[in-house]
Scaffold this active site. Structure first.
Site, PDB file in Angstrom:
ATOM      1  N   HIS A 219       0.751  -1.136   0.128  1.00  0.00           N
ATOM      2  CA  HIS A 219       0.086   0.220   0.176  1.00  0.00           C
ATOM      3  C   HIS A 219       0.791   1.280   0.070  1.00  0.00           C
ATOM      4  CE1 HIS A 219       1.111   0.356   4.270  1.00  0.00           C
ATOM      5  NE2 HIS A 219       0.457   1.439   4.146  1.00  0.00           N
TER       6      HIS A 219
HETATM    7  C1  UD1 Z   1      -1.838   6.419   5.623  1.00  0.00           C
HETATM    8  C2  UD1 Z   1      -0.283   6.616   6.312  1.00  0.00           C
HETATM    9  C3  UD1 Z   1       0.569   5.602   6.248  1.00  0.00           C
HETATM   10  C4  UD1 Z   1      -0.190   4.385   6.775  1.00  0.00           C
HETATM   11  C5  UD1 Z   1      -1.555   4.000   6.051  1.00  0.00           C
HETATM   12  C6  UD1 Z   1      -2.084   2.768   6.874  1.00  0.00           C
HETATM   13  C7  UD1 Z   1       0.114   8.924   5.908  1.00  0.00           C
HETATM   14  C8  UD1 Z   1       0.971  10.137   4.969  1.00  0.00           C
HETATM   15  N1  UD1 Z   1       0.142   7.769   5.489  1.00  0.00           N
HETATM   16  O1  UD1 Z   1      -1.453   5.959   4.214  1.00  0.00           O
HETATM   17  O2  UD1 Z   1       1.720   5.795   7.022  1.00  0.00           O
HETATM   18  O3  UD1 Z   1       0.786   3.201   6.717  1.00  0.00           O
HETATM   19  O4  UD1 Z   1      -2.327   5.184   6.288  1.00  0.00           O
HETATM   20  O5  UD1 Z   1      -3.108   2.397   5.936  1.00  0.00           O
HETATM   21  O6  UD1 Z   1      -0.690   9.535   6.584  1.00  0.00           O
HETATM   22  N2  UD1 Z   1      -8.783   5.384   0.723  1.00  0.00           N
HETATM   23  C9  UD1 Z   1      -9.954   5.081   0.817  1.00  0.00           C
HETATM   24  N3  UD1 Z   1     -10.592   4.773   1.810  1.00  0.00           N
HETATM   25  C10 UD1 Z   1     -10.098   4.969   3.013  1.00  0.00           C
HETATM   26  C11 UD1 Z   1      -8.976   5.543   3.141  1.00  0.00           C
HETATM   27  C12 UD1 Z   1      -8.146   5.856   2.054  1.00  0.00           C
HETATM   28  O7  UD1 Z   1     -10.329   4.534  -0.373  1.00  0.00           O
HETATM   29  O8  UD1 Z   1     -10.807   4.685   4.105  1.00  0.00           O
HETATM   30  C13 UD1 Z   1      -7.776   5.809  -0.487  1.00  0.00           C
HETATM   31  C14 UD1 Z   1      -8.104   7.203  -1.033  1.00  0.00           C
HETATM   32  O9  UD1 Z   1      -7.943   6.798  -2.346  1.00  0.00           O
HETATM   33  C15 UD1 Z   1      -6.853   7.772  -0.750  1.00  0.00           C
HETATM   34  C16 UD1 Z   1      -5.794   6.746  -0.724  1.00  0.00           C
HETATM   35  O10 UD1 Z   1      -6.464   5.470  -0.355  1.00  0.00           O
HETATM   36  O11 UD1 Z   1      -6.524   8.865  -1.579  1.00  0.00           O
HETATM   37  C17 UD1 Z   1      -4.703   6.978   0.480  1.00  0.00           C
HETATM   38  O12 UD1 Z   1      -4.945   7.278   1.765  1.00  0.00           O
HETATM   39  P1  UD1 Z   1      -4.294   8.093   2.577  1.00  0.00           P
HETATM   40  O13 UD1 Z   1      -4.961   8.274   4.101  1.00  0.00           O
HETATM   41  O14 UD1 Z   1      -4.014   9.374   2.124  1.00  0.00           O
HETATM   42  O15 UD1 Z   1      -2.903   7.266   3.020  1.00  0.00           O
HETATM   43  P2  UD1 Z   1      -2.709   5.769   3.252  1.00  0.00           P
HETATM   44  O16 UD1 Z   1      -2.077   5.270   1.735  1.00  0.00           O
HETATM   45  O17 UD1 Z   1      -3.828   5.079   3.677  1.00  0.00           O
END
Ligand code: UD1
Length: 382
Positions: A219
Site C-alpha cells: 500500500h
Molecule cells: C496512511 C499513512 C501510512 C499508513 C497507512 C495505513 C500518511 C501519510 N500515510 O497511508 O503511513 O501506513 O495510512 O493504511 O498518513 N482510501 C480509501 N478509503 C479509506 C482511506 C483511503 O479509499 O478509508 C484511499 C483514497 O484513495 C486515498 C488513498 O486511499 O486517497 C490514500 O489514503 P491516505 O489516508 O492518504 O494514505 P494511506 O495510503 O492510507
C-alpha cells in the site's frame, strides 16, 4: 483526573490506540480520562469502523470527517479541526500515534497552543525524507514532551538527535522525556492472538493451506504510484506463486485496488486474476489479519505493522521497501529488505523459506507497554 485527547485517523492508529484505551479502562479509570478524536483520514467501513467493533474501542467523541486529499490540504483541515477541539476541551495532553498525516496535524495544532504532546512510537527513522511518514515522525518527535519508543534503536535515534536520556521533571517541550517501553502493537498481538483464530473463518472460506501460503500486502505510495515498482512487485508474487505452487493471499488497500487498473500491466493483471492460487481480498480486519499472519508460511509486505506482527507470530518476512525502521527484524535474520526488485524478492523468499534455524527473540517488550505509558503519563501530569 488527567484529561487526554487521543488522535486517531488511519487504520494502524486505531489498532495502536486500542491497547492504551484498554489499559486506561481497566487499570487507570480513576486517574485518566480519554477523549477520542477521529480525523476521518480513513473512512471506509473496512478501513476504520471494523477496528472499533473488533478491538472494543469506545466510539470517537469527535469525528472531523476530513477524508482523502492532497497531503497539504488533508493535514491543514485536520489541524484546524483539532485546534478547535483542544481549545474547547483544554486537555492535560494530546496523545499521538505513529507517523501519519493525522499525527502531524495533532502535533502542530497542540504545540502551537502549548498543549503537551505524548508521542507513542517515537524515534523510528527510515532515514528517507522522501517518505511522507519520515517527515511526520521527525516533526512530531521534536515538539513532544513525552516520547515513548518501542525499540532501543528508536530510543538511540532520539539521543543522536539531541534528546537527553537523563532529563528530570518537570518535563516540557524544551525538556522532553524519552523512554524505551516496548511496542503497544505487541500488547495487542498477545491479547488478541487466540480470540482472532476463534472469530475468523477466512482460512476455511478460501481453503488456505495452514502454514503453507504467502500473505502479502502492498500500500505504500511509492509502490502503488510508480508503475515500474508496482509491476515488479506483482510480477514477483506471480512468479514465486507459480514456481512453488503457493497460494498468495493479498488483502488490498483501496489505494492499491484503484491503481491496479492504471498502473499494472494488463496481461499480468489478467494472469493474476485468472490464477486459482491468488486470493485478492478486500482490506482485512485486525482479527482476520492476525489469523492470516499466524497461519501463513511467510509474509511479504511494505507495511511496518505487518512486518512486526509477522515476527510476533514467528513468521519470516520479505520487506517490499528500500529500507525499514524496524532494523532489529533484519539484524536477527527473520526479515530481509528486498525493495521492489524481482531478483532480490525471489532470493529473499528462497533464503527465508529454506532456513530452518530462524530466530525470533523478544525484541519488543513484555506485552505491557500500554500500562507503562499510562503510568508515566500519570506521573508527569499529576
Ligand atoms: C496512511 C499513512 C501510512 C499508513 C497507512 C495505513 C500518511 C501519510 N500515510 O497511508 O503511513 O501506513 O495510512 O493504511 O498518513 N482510501 C480509501 N478509503 C479509506 C482511506 C483511503 O479509499 O478509508 C484511499 C483514497 O484513495 C486515498 C488513498 O486511499 O486517497 C490514500 O489514503 P491516505 O489516508 O492518504 O494514505 P494511506 O495510503 O492510507
Amino acid at each position: 483526573m488527567i484529561k487526554l485527547i487521543t488522535i486517531i485517523g488511519a487504520r494502524p492508529q486505531i489498532i495502536k490506540a486500542a491497547a492504551l484505551s484498554r489499559a486506561i479502562r481497566t487499570k487507570f479509570p480513576n486517574q485518566l480520562k480519554e477523549i477520542i478524536v477521529h480525523t476521518g483520514q480513513h473512512y471506509d467501513e473496512n478501513m476504520s469502523q471494523v477496528f472499533f467493533d473488533e478491538l472494543g474501542i469506545p466510539a470517537p467523541d469527535y469525528n472531523l470527517n476530513v477524508g482523502s486529499g492532497s497531503h497539504g490540504k488533508q493535514t491543514a483541515t485536520m489541524l484546524s479541526g483539532i485546534e478547535e477541539i483542544l481549545l474547547k476541551e483544554k486537555p492535560s495532553a494530546i496523545v499521538l500515534y505513529g507517523d501519519t498525516n493525522s499525527t502531524l496535524a495533532g502535533a502542530v495544532a497542540a504545540s502551537k497552543i502549548h498543549v503537551p504532546v505524548v508521542h507513542i512510537e517515537a524515534g523510528l527513522r527510515s532515514f528517507s525524507k522522501a517518505m511522507p511518514e519520515e517527515v511526520n515522525r521527525i516533526m512530531c518527535d521534536h515538539v513532544s514532551t513525552l516520547l515513548f519508543s518501542p525499540t532501543e534503536t528508536g530510543y538511540n535515534n532520539l539521543i543522536k538527535e539531541g534528546f537527553k536520556p537523563d532529563a528530570q521533571k518537570p518535563y516540557n517541550t524544551d525538556n522532553p522525556k524519552i523512554y524505551h517501553c516496548g511496542d503497544v502493537m505487541y500488547d495487542n498481538s498477545l491479547y488478541f492472538s487466540d480470540i482472532a483464530e476463534k472469530k475468523t473463518s477466512l482460512l476455511e472460506k478460501h481453503k488456505l493451506n495452514v502454514n503453507g501460503f504467502i500473505l502479502a500486502t502492498i500500500h505504500r505510495n511509492n509502490n502503488t504510484d510508480e508503475p515500474e515498482r508496482l509491476n515488479a512487485l506483482f510480477k514477483s508474487l506471480y512468479t514465486i506463486s507459480n514456481k512453488h505452487q503457493k497460494q498468495v493471499v493479498l488483502p488490498l488497500h483501496p489505494r492499491t485496488a484503484k491503481l491496479l487498473e492504471t498502473n499494472l500491466n494488463q496481461q499480468l493483471l489478467q494472469d493474476i486474476t485468472a490464477s486459482s492460487l491468488f486470493h485478492i481480498l478486500p482490506p482485512a480486519s485486525f482479527l482476520e489479519m492476525i489469523a492470516l499472519e499466524k497461519n501463513a508460511q511467510i509474509v511479504m509486505t511494505d507495511s511496518g505493522g505487518v512486518q512486526k506482527e509477522a515476527f510476533y507470530f514467528e513468521k519470516p518476512c520479505v520487506i517490499l521497501r528500500p529500507e525499514t525502521e524496524w532494523v532489529e527484524l533484519v539484524n536477527c535474520g527473520a526479515a530481509i529488505v528486498a525493495d521492489a526488485d524481482e531478483k532480490r524478492i525471489g532470493e529473499a523468499f528462497e533464503k527465508l523459506t529454506n532456513n530452518k534455524g530462524l530466530r525470533f527473540p523478544k525484541l519488543y517488550g513484555d506485552g505491557m507497554a500500554a500500562e507503562f505509558i499510562c503510568k508515566e503519563i500519570v506521573n508527569c501530569f499529576n
